[in-house]
Design an enzyme around this catalytic site. Sequence first.
Site, PDB file in Angstrom:
ATOM      1  N   GLN A  89       4.977   9.113   6.995  1.00  0.00           N
ATOM      2  CA  GLN A  89       3.791  10.087   6.301  1.00  0.00           C
ATOM      3  C   GLN A  89       4.373  11.360   6.282  1.00  0.00           C
ATOM      4  O   GLN A  89       4.369  12.241   5.426  1.00  0.00           O
ATOM      5  CB  GLN A  89       2.596   9.788   6.866  1.00  0.00           C
ATOM      6  CG  GLN A  89       1.822   8.516   6.599  1.00  0.00           C
ATOM      7  CD  GLN A  89       0.456   8.351   7.155  1.00  0.00           C
ATOM      8  OE1 GLN A  89       0.120   9.067   7.941  1.00  0.00           O
ATOM      9  NE2 GLN A  89      -0.246   7.335   6.956  1.00  0.00           N
ATOM     10  N   SER A 115       7.806   9.016  11.586  1.00  0.00           N
ATOM     11  CA  SER A 115       6.696   9.074  10.827  1.00  0.00           C
ATOM     12  C   SER A 115       7.106   9.174   9.113  1.00  0.00           C
ATOM     13  O   SER A 115       7.414  10.316   8.735  1.00  0.00           O
ATOM     14  CB  SER A 115       5.581  10.160  10.966  1.00  0.00           C
ATOM     15  OG  SER A 115       4.799  10.272  10.074  1.00  0.00           O
ATOM     16  N   LYS A 155      -4.135   6.089  15.029  1.00  0.00           N
ATOM     17  CA  LYS A 155      -4.424   5.462  13.650  1.00  0.00           C
ATOM     18  C   LYS A 155      -5.982   5.246  13.086  1.00  0.00           C
ATOM     19  O   LYS A 155      -6.561   6.116  13.632  1.00  0.00           O
ATOM     20  CB  LYS A 155      -3.739   3.877  13.697  1.00  0.00           C
ATOM     21  CG  LYS A 155      -2.526   3.948  13.794  1.00  0.00           C
ATOM     22  CD  LYS A 155      -1.585   4.381  12.622  1.00  0.00           C
ATOM     23  CE  LYS A 155       0.102   4.424  13.073  1.00  0.00           C
ATOM     24  NZ  LYS A 155       0.472   4.841  11.758  1.00  0.00           N
ATOM     25  N   LYS A 213       1.009  -1.182   0.130  1.00  0.00           N
ATOM     26  CA  LYS A 213       0.075   0.180  -0.056  1.00  0.00           C
ATOM     27  C   LYS A 213       0.905   1.215  -0.032  1.00  0.00           C
ATOM     28  O   LYS A 213       0.661   2.398  -0.813  1.00  0.00           O
ATOM     29  CB  LYS A 213      -0.965  -0.058   1.287  1.00  0.00           C
ATOM     30  CG  LYS A 213      -2.065   1.061   1.292  1.00  0.00           C
ATOM     31  CD  LYS A 213      -3.203   0.473   2.259  1.00  0.00           C
ATOM     32  CE  LYS A 213      -2.789   0.533   3.877  1.00  0.00           C
ATOM     33  NZ  LYS A 213      -2.866   1.883   4.447  1.00  0.00           N
ATOM     34  N   ARG A 273      -8.456  12.067  12.608  1.00  0.00           N
ATOM     35  CA  ARG A 273      -6.780  12.133  12.813  1.00  0.00           C
ATOM     36  C   ARG A 273      -6.124  13.313  12.612  1.00  0.00           C
ATOM     37  O   ARG A 273      -6.304  14.296  11.823  1.00  0.00           O
ATOM     38  CB  ARG A 273      -6.401  11.241  11.484  1.00  0.00           C
ATOM     39  CG  ARG A 273      -7.176   9.632  11.887  1.00  0.00           C
ATOM     40  CD  ARG A 273      -6.832   8.628  11.034  1.00  0.00           C
ATOM     41  NE  ARG A 273      -5.208   8.236  11.152  1.00  0.00           N
ATOM     42  CZ  ARG A 273      -4.751   7.393  10.559  1.00  0.00           C
ATOM     43  NH1 ARG A 273      -5.252   6.910   9.395  1.00  0.00           N
ATOM     44  NH2 ARG A 273      -3.389   7.263  10.541  1.00  0.00           N
ATOM     45  N   ASP A 287       2.448  -1.108  11.959  1.00  0.00           N
ATOM     46  CA  ASP A 287       0.892  -1.753  11.415  1.00  0.00           C
ATOM     47  C   ASP A 287       0.853  -3.112  11.738  1.00  0.00           C
ATOM     48  O   ASP A 287      -0.177  -3.361  11.539  1.00  0.00           O
ATOM     49  CB  ASP A 287       0.950  -1.399  10.082  1.00  0.00           C
ATOM     50  CG  ASP A 287       0.998   0.115   9.533  1.00  0.00           C
ATOM     51  OD1 ASP A 287       0.697   0.912  10.304  1.00  0.00           O
ATOM     52  OD2 ASP A 287       0.974   0.415   8.181  1.00  0.00           O
ATOM     53  N   ARG A 326      -5.870   2.080  18.473  1.00  0.00           N
ATOM     54  CA  ARG A 326      -5.751   0.451  18.269  1.00  0.00           C
ATOM     55  C   ARG A 326      -5.155   0.023  19.613  1.00  0.00           C
ATOM     56  O   ARG A 326      -5.362  -1.202  19.825  1.00  0.00           O
ATOM     57  CB  ARG A 326      -4.344   0.421  16.879  1.00  0.00           C
ATOM     58  CG  ARG A 326      -5.224   0.531  15.757  1.00  0.00           C
ATOM     59  CD  ARG A 326      -4.083   0.095  14.784  1.00  0.00           C
ATOM     60  NE  ARG A 326      -5.014   0.043  13.444  1.00  0.00           N
ATOM     61  CZ  ARG A 326      -4.367   0.296  12.440  1.00  0.00           C
ATOM     62  NH1 ARG A 326      -2.948   0.393  12.073  1.00  0.00           N
ATOM     63  NH2 ARG A 326      -4.724   0.410  10.920  1.00  0.00           N
ATOM     64  N   ARG A 363      -7.050  -3.184  10.023  1.00  0.00           N
ATOM     65  CA  ARG A 363      -6.292  -4.183  10.707  1.00  0.00           C
ATOM     66  C   ARG A 363      -6.754  -4.843  11.991  1.00  0.00           C
ATOM     67  O   ARG A 363      -6.510  -5.967  12.490  1.00  0.00           O
ATOM     68  CB  ARG A 363      -4.894  -3.319  11.013  1.00  0.00           C
ATOM     69  CG  ARG A 363      -4.200  -2.834   9.746  1.00  0.00           C
ATOM     70  CD  ARG A 363      -2.654  -2.646   9.821  1.00  0.00           C
ATOM     71  NE  ARG A 363      -2.373  -1.771   8.897  1.00  0.00           N
ATOM     72  CZ  ARG A 363      -2.177  -1.943   7.487  1.00  0.00           C
ATOM     73  NH1 ARG A 363      -2.202  -3.494   7.083  1.00  0.00           N
ATOM     74  NH2 ARG A 363      -1.884  -1.250   6.462  1.00  0.00           N
ATOM     75  N   GLY A 412      -5.046   8.018   5.632  1.00  0.00           N
ATOM     76  CA  GLY A 412      -4.232   8.798   6.262  1.00  0.00           C
ATOM     77  C   GLY A 412      -3.030   9.265   5.235  1.00  0.00           C
ATOM     78  O   GLY A 412      -2.434  10.402   5.284  1.00  0.00           O
TER      79      GLY A 412
HETATM   80  C1  S3P Z   1       2.858   4.990   6.213  1.00  0.00           C
HETATM   81  C2  S3P Z   1       3.195   5.329   7.341  1.00  0.00           C
HETATM   82  C3  S3P Z   1       2.886   4.924   8.774  1.00  0.00           C
HETATM   83  C4  S3P Z   1       2.093   3.691   8.487  1.00  0.00           C
HETATM   84  C5  S3P Z   1       0.893   3.902   7.391  1.00  0.00           C
HETATM   85  C6  S3P Z   1       1.415   3.880   6.236  1.00  0.00           C
HETATM   86  C7  S3P Z   1       3.264   5.406   4.598  1.00  0.00           C
HETATM   87  O1  S3P Z   1       2.298   6.134   9.222  1.00  0.00           O
HETATM   88  O2  S3P Z   1       1.349   3.343   9.832  1.00  0.00           O
HETATM   89  O3  S3P Z   1       0.046   2.573   7.527  1.00  0.00           O
HETATM   90  O4  S3P Z   1       2.666   4.980   3.799  1.00  0.00           O
HETATM   91  O5  S3P Z   1       3.760   6.450   4.875  1.00  0.00           O
HETATM   92  P1  S3P Z   1       2.914   7.129  10.126  1.00  0.00           P
HETATM   93  O6  S3P Z   1       3.729   7.809   9.255  1.00  0.00           O
HETATM   94  O7  S3P Z   1       2.153   7.906  10.765  1.00  0.00           O
HETATM   95  O8  S3P Z   1       3.792   6.405  11.089  1.00  0.00           O
END
Ligand code: S3P
Length: 447
Positions: free
Chosen positions: A178, A176, A356, A23, A123, A329, A360, A402, A95
């Site tokens: 993201q 993070s 999340k 993903k 979020r 995750d 969780r 999840r 997210g």
């Molecule tokens: C992700 C980063 C993670 C992860 C999410 C996917 C990504 O989140 O939990 O499912 O693809 O960059 P965080 O950046 O909030 O840790």
Amino acid sequence: MRLRVRPQPGRALAGAATVPGDKSVSHRALIFGALGTGDSVVTGFSGGDDNRRTAAALRALGVGVEERGTTVIVHGAGLGGLTRAVGPLDCGNSGTTIRLLCGLLCGQPFPTALDGDASLRARPMRRVAEPLARMGARIDGAPGARPGDIVPPLRVHGLARGARLVGTTHDLAVASAQVKSAILLAALGARGVTRVTEPELSRDHTERLMAALGLPLSVIPGARPAVALDGDAVRPFPGRPFAVPGDLSSAAFLLAAGALVPGSRVTVRGVSVNPTRTGVLDALTAMGLVIGRGAERDEGGEPTADLTVAADDLAATHIAGALTVRSIDELPILAALATRAAGTTEIRDAGELRVKESDRIATMAAELRRLGAELEELPDGLRVHGPAPLRGARCTAHGDHRVAMSLCVLALVAEGETVVEEADSIVTSFPGFTAALGALGADVTQE
Ligand code: S3P
């Protein structure tokens, strides 16, 4: 939608499965395909709803994106080629979509509205809005539950035509990918050098793709991993093929099922074993399982392997620090497994789990208890006492994919039937989950 699990005592799971494309990599392949000039062909694309939201958002921004099952053709608009979207972009449950789009869009010469479902609207978004603001961006949202935070719907204001963001150093308090990726996407259009440091290395798919595309990125390993991108040295790059490996985060549920149901042996083929993601394999090994790795290869710049597990007795383990980041995750399924492990398992440094798709820590604690687990909720994790005798129950996934899949897998070894309500969201990451478990010999149905 609900999942119904009918355990079959005495019947082992067996066989080889595949899982949807990763993903995280799928989101990024689409975005970098959109920024390239010419066509990019993404193979192994996950058909999950989260990734389809990113595809739809890019389409709304003027990028041609043709989805043909697991192959997607992206007609790149080039750097600076995105156009203003009509109406808000609906990021659904994703997210990653909304945060990466904040980075991609905050330096564009037009505004964009971003929104999502009820879970996404809860979020926290200050974590991206604040560092991007330090580069000159402006992102507003609705007030969040935490003082000073914002949540979707978001308004990404964009810049005056000809204006540019400014490269800045960002020392993230929490690892993070993201946030790191949103900053790096913004940095592509920023003046000067943008640096991001984090306390532990989060997944590095953005860095791998940027390096493969020849973008001016330096990766500086160390006690506080850092990346730097020189916005002044960014040049247009051509489209290219993106091969997406299988998603270890989805494979983890099938491997866990194989580990739990006595006598089982399960293989998942073609899964990413990027070291920033393999914390779950290290945790399973620490719990006493032997994870076989075969057919190791490189798939689109990501190490990939076939993974095999056989059921065995499980021992308690301790998950904290870098291991928590590398298995973020997979902590719900690891918590589920811990209910069957001898001894007390602790999952720590996992406060991020509270923000999340659901909280969780709270949702797993409540729902595992319904199945008979003995555990304590901690501010930053869980303490699980095993092995507990489990009994089938009526649970809810709280709309979290999840959580749904973790409960479903654990229910395979409970006594009696389990129903998991509010499980629709499994389509966000693993639409074929029940079929995959069924093909291995489990009796799991969707209603
Ligand atoms: C992700 C980063 C993670 C992860 C999410 C996917 C990504 O989140 O939990 O499912 O693809 O960059 P965080 O950046 O909030 O840790």
